[in-house]
Design an enzyme around this catalytic site. Structure first.
Site, PDB file in Angstrom:
ATOM      1  N   ASP A   1       0.833  -1.195   0.000  1.00  0.00           N
ATOM      2  CA  ASP A   1       0.000   0.000   0.000  1.00  0.00           C
ATOM      3  C   ASP A   1       0.873   1.253   0.000  1.00  0.00           C
ATOM      4  O   ASP A   1       2.062   1.206   0.341  1.00  0.00           O
ATOM      5  CB  ASP A   1      -0.916  -0.009   1.225  1.00  0.00           C
ATOM      6  CG  ASP A   1      -2.169   0.823   1.029  1.00  0.00           C
ATOM      7  OD1 ASP A   1      -2.315   1.451  -0.037  1.00  0.00           O
ATOM      8  OD2 ASP A   1      -3.017   0.837   1.946  1.00  0.00           O
TER       9      ASP A   1
ATOM     10  N   GLU B   1       3.054   6.066  -3.356  1.00  0.00           N
ATOM     11  CA  GLU B   1       2.946   7.101  -4.374  1.00  0.00           C
ATOM     12  C   GLU B   1       3.541   8.426  -3.903  1.00  0.00           C
ATOM     13  O   GLU B   1       3.730   9.347  -4.693  1.00  0.00           O
ATOM     14  CB  GLU B   1       1.498   7.307  -4.816  1.00  0.00           C
ATOM     15  CG  GLU B   1       0.536   7.703  -3.733  1.00  0.00           C
ATOM     16  CD  GLU B   1       0.037   6.513  -2.936  1.00  0.00           C
ATOM     17  OE1 GLU B   1      -0.145   6.669  -1.711  1.00  0.00           O
ATOM     18  OE2 GLU B   1      -0.168   5.437  -3.527  1.00  0.00           O
TER      19      GLU B   1
ATOM     20  N   ASP C   1      -8.777   4.041  -3.341  1.00  0.00           N
ATOM     21  CA  ASP C   1      -9.842   4.238  -2.356  1.00  0.00           C
ATOM     22  C   ASP C   1     -11.092   4.855  -2.975  1.00  0.00           C
ATOM     23  O   ASP C   1     -11.444   6.011  -2.717  1.00  0.00           O
ATOM     24  CB  ASP C   1      -9.336   5.116  -1.215  1.00  0.00           C
ATOM     25  CG  ASP C   1      -8.192   4.460  -0.453  1.00  0.00           C
ATOM     26  OD1 ASP C   1      -8.071   3.233  -0.529  1.00  0.00           O
ATOM     27  OD2 ASP C   1      -7.429   5.187   0.218  1.00  0.00           O
TER      28      ASP C   1
END
Length: 751
Positions: A458, A461, A521
């Site tokens: 996760d 970025e 998300d």
């Protein structure tokens, strides 16, 4: 509004007041050409321009010259490289050249007004044009055209693509630069390059773009960041590659912050700007989109094939907190005959929720190895969440700091609490440092040796920009970080578990090698579903073969954690998931199907259908590893000559044979475009001729608008299973889509 509508200020990012020591240098006519080891080296002089919005040469300044290097790979890839006082990048983590992609030596010849560059087959690959424009002189009101670079390239030896030489109103008012760089404080700092755009040209790709299919008229910042959903211009996966309806692709080989302006700042040009004094551009030709994307993958790597079990159902929520809770859920799924392969533990398996330490909570997971082993015996694999940031409170913090495993911050500052941001933690693991990579792999190895099969990589970025990294400036590392991070996790998983896989959110060029990636998300809403599909289609047009999304969206609206999800949204998103390469349920509230009793039986039927289709999905997944075709495909992969298909972003191909039109409203009605061909409704068996719109097509909640090519032969698994461990793929049979086919529910004997 800060927009000035001057290209110099708005696109090239000059100070509107010209208070900084910045100058634009524009390319002029080349002065020399030579062949070096099969490459063509062309010397390009650049003329400094005056500091004004009217772009005019400063003739008091001497020109500076730099070498443009042109090289060819195979018959359909051309590379243009120029370094402005920087050594050209020959190798990088982004590149993984296909052994079949060999250098194609180039030669040149000089004729009147032209330098012609040809390959070893005597096919023209580029032309420098020195001809003067035709003039019928009658006025000196405005100056003559400025000297500029005029270049045509032929990536595939057939299609001409012109550099945008004269995108202007009058010579001093330019809307694009053919080739130029910006100098600040005496040093080149950024560069720009432009190609001509046709009035009806369409652009697609550029990563997981949550935008309409046609990206023309848009400017994108290629800077990875937390997308915070799937409905904004922010995105987790920027890919510096676009594909044009004119039959070429462009790959900007860099990890620096960049921009693509696709017929936006000027409708006459596709422009790029890179915040680095180097341009390394691959132009890829091909007769169809898949061939162009395959060319891109030949440069940056093909997707690897995920393991069989990964194509089953993944069950998760944010989050499960104990072994007992997980076991209860897994037992109930089996008791109520919901097939499932993966149980994912998100942020709650640590001592403290969100405090990532790569250690199970000893009170709530007293014997993790036994826990994982017991689940495996019942057909469940375990996936674990973690992140690449170290908190000050983490067990590993002091060790990481002492050994420079995290990039040391340049200034001391306070650490905040978690709000889904990378900057809440004390430091970012430095994947440019081999010792830090080995250390991180060691953390994962302990978990993988317990029986864990997948790591959710996760975040990634964003990184701490106020830190010092071992081998890269943060501005170059930020975009590339996702690739280094996922590569490390993928490699250790493959080494220990025997099968390579990650579950990743961020992305950059090359990340497609390490599947799989999910859409981030998304809101639990119809627009969240629509945005997810747009992102998946563009990602498939950016070289990624495998992609998934959270079913039925990640977060609630308006209450992020607690809003109730409607039965309609849960079922419709389930259907979308069944026809995606991978399907995972995840989000901020209850996701298990038995928590939705009114639709539980319907969902079970769809899960059974998913498992029946796994042989087909495996077949199409294998194609994604070498053909340029993703599993989930935009219509243009099969209908590039149908102009409507370049604008459709709410239906797609699932492999070669399925046309899927997700319902994204609670009315069960939508318009469907059936492209050319003979189609059969997958749920009713009704035949339909393509090449037309079906307006107001209605479908009940237990069905979905899905068609199959007439005459297709679909491999499917005929027996109900609990998980993929129960499947003997030698028992796969073929479903023939012919006159006797009356719908899949009848075939599977599902009412």
């Amino acid at each position: 509004m800060n927009q000035t509508n001057y290209q110099l200020i708005d696109f090239l990012e000059f100070d509107p007041g010209f208070q900084q020591d910045e100058f634009l240098w524009k390319a002029c006519f080349p002065t020399s050409i030579e062949e070096r080891d099969g490459k063509i080296v062309v010397t390009i002089p650049f003329q400094r321009q005056l500091q004004a919005v009217d772009i005019q040469p400063d003739l008091d300044m001497p020109r500076k010259s730099y070498d443009l290097v042109i090289s060819a790979y195979g018959e359909k890839i051309l590379k243009l490289s120029i370094g402005f006082e920087k050594a050209l990048t020959e190798e990088s983590e982004m590149l993984q050249l296909d052994p079949q992609l060999v250098a194609n030596p180039l030669t040149y010849e000089i004729i009147t007004d032209q330098w012609i560059i040809k390959d070893q087959s005597e096919i023209t690959r580029a032309i420098f044009d020195f001809s003067q424009p035709k003039i019928d002189y009658w006025s000196n009101l405005l100056p003559e055209p400025h000297e500029t670079l005029k270049l045509s390239v032929f990536p595939d030896g057939k299609k001409e693509i012109k550099v945008s030489a004269f995108d202007q109103f009058f010579p001093a008012r330019n809307d694009a630069m053919a080739l130029a760089f910006v100098e600040k404080d005496g040093q080149p700092v950024r560069a720009t390059f432009s190609l001509e755009a046709n009035p009806d040209e369409v652009f697609v790709g550029t990563g997981e773009r949550f935008s309409k299919m046609d990206l023309s008229g848009k400017t994108f910042q290629l800077k990875n960041q937390d997308g915070q959903g799937v409905n904004s211009r922010r995105t987790y996966k920027n890919i510096p590659f676009y594909l044009s309806s004119e039959g070429y692709g462009l790959f900007l080989h860099t990890s620096a912050y960049s921009k693509f302006s696709l017929a936006d700042h000027s409708t006459r040009s596709a422009q790029l700007l890179v915040e680095y004094p180097e341009l390394d551009v691959f132009l890829i030709g091909g007769d169809e989109p898949a061939e162009i994307i395959r060319g891109y993958q030949q440069l940056t790597g093909f997707p690897n094939m995920p393991p069989l079990w990964s194509f089953g159902i993944w069950m998760s929520r944010m989050t499960y907190f104990s072994a007992d809770e997980v076991q209860t859920i897994c037992d109930r799924l089996r008791e109520e005959k919901y097939p499932c392969d993966v149980i994912h533990l998100d942020t709650g398996w640590f001592v403290t929720d969100w405090l990532c330490e790569w250690k199970f909570n000893p009170e709530r997971f007293s014997d993790p190895a036994s826990f994982i082993s017991k689940l495996k015996a019942d057909g469940y694999r375990v996936s674990l969440w973690q992140m690449p940031y170290i908190a000050k409170e983490a067990l590993q913090h002091d060790e990481a700091v002492a050994n420079n495993y995290i990039g040391p911050l340049l200034e001391s500052r306070e650490q905040g609490g978690s709000n889904f941001s990378a900057l809440d933690y004390a430091g970012t693991i430095d994947f440019t440092y081999p010792k830090a990579v080995d250390w991180y792999k060691g953390l994962l190895k302990e978990l993988l040796e317990m029986g864990v099969v997948c790591i959710k990589t996760d975040f990634g970025e964003e990184i701490h920009m106020d830190a010092q990294y071992h081998d890269m400036d943060p501005k170059l590392l930020n975009n590339l970080y996702a690739l280094l991070y996922q590569k490390a996790a993928y490699e250790i998983t493959e080494e220990v578990a025997g099968e390579g896989i990650v579950w990743a959110r961020a992305g950059w060029a090359g990340c497609q090698r390490y599947p799989l990636h999910w859409g981030g998300d998304a809101a639990c809403s119809w627009d969240g579903m629509a945005g997810s599909l747009k992102g998946g289609l563009h990602l498939g047009l950016s070289g990624f073969g495998f992609w998934s999304h959270d079913v039925p969206g990640f977060h609630g609206v308006p209450d992020f954690m607690n809003s109730v999800i409607s039965d309609e949204l849960y079922v419709r998103w389930t259907q979308f998931g069944v026809f995606s390469s991978h399907i995972r349920y995840h989000g901020t509230s209850k996701r298990e199907p038995y928590e939705y009793p009114n639709i539980a039986n319907t969902v079970r039927n769809w899960w059974d259908l998913r498992y029946a289709l796994i042989p087909y999905i495996l077949q199409e997944g294998e194609k994604a590893t070498h053909t340029g075709m993703p599993v989930l495909r935009a219509l243009i992969f099969h209908h590039q000559d149908d102009r409507q298909c370049w604008h459709i972003d709410d239906l797609y191909y699932f492999g070669d044979d399925f046309l899927v039109a997700p319902v994204m409203n609670d009315r069960g009605i939508r318009d469907v475009y059936l492209p050319e061909g003979d189609w059969v409704n997958f749920f009713t068996g009704e035949e339909q001729m393509g090449g037309k719109w079906l307006k107001g097509f209605k479908t009940e909640l237990h069905d979905m608008p899905v068609w199959v090519r007439k005459g297709a032969s679909i491999p499917y698994y005929p027996n109900r299973v609990n998980c993929t461990d129960d499947m003997d793929l030698s028992k796969t049979i073929k479903l023939e889509i012919n006159q006797s086919f009356k719908g899949i529910w009848k075939v599977l004997n599902i009412q």
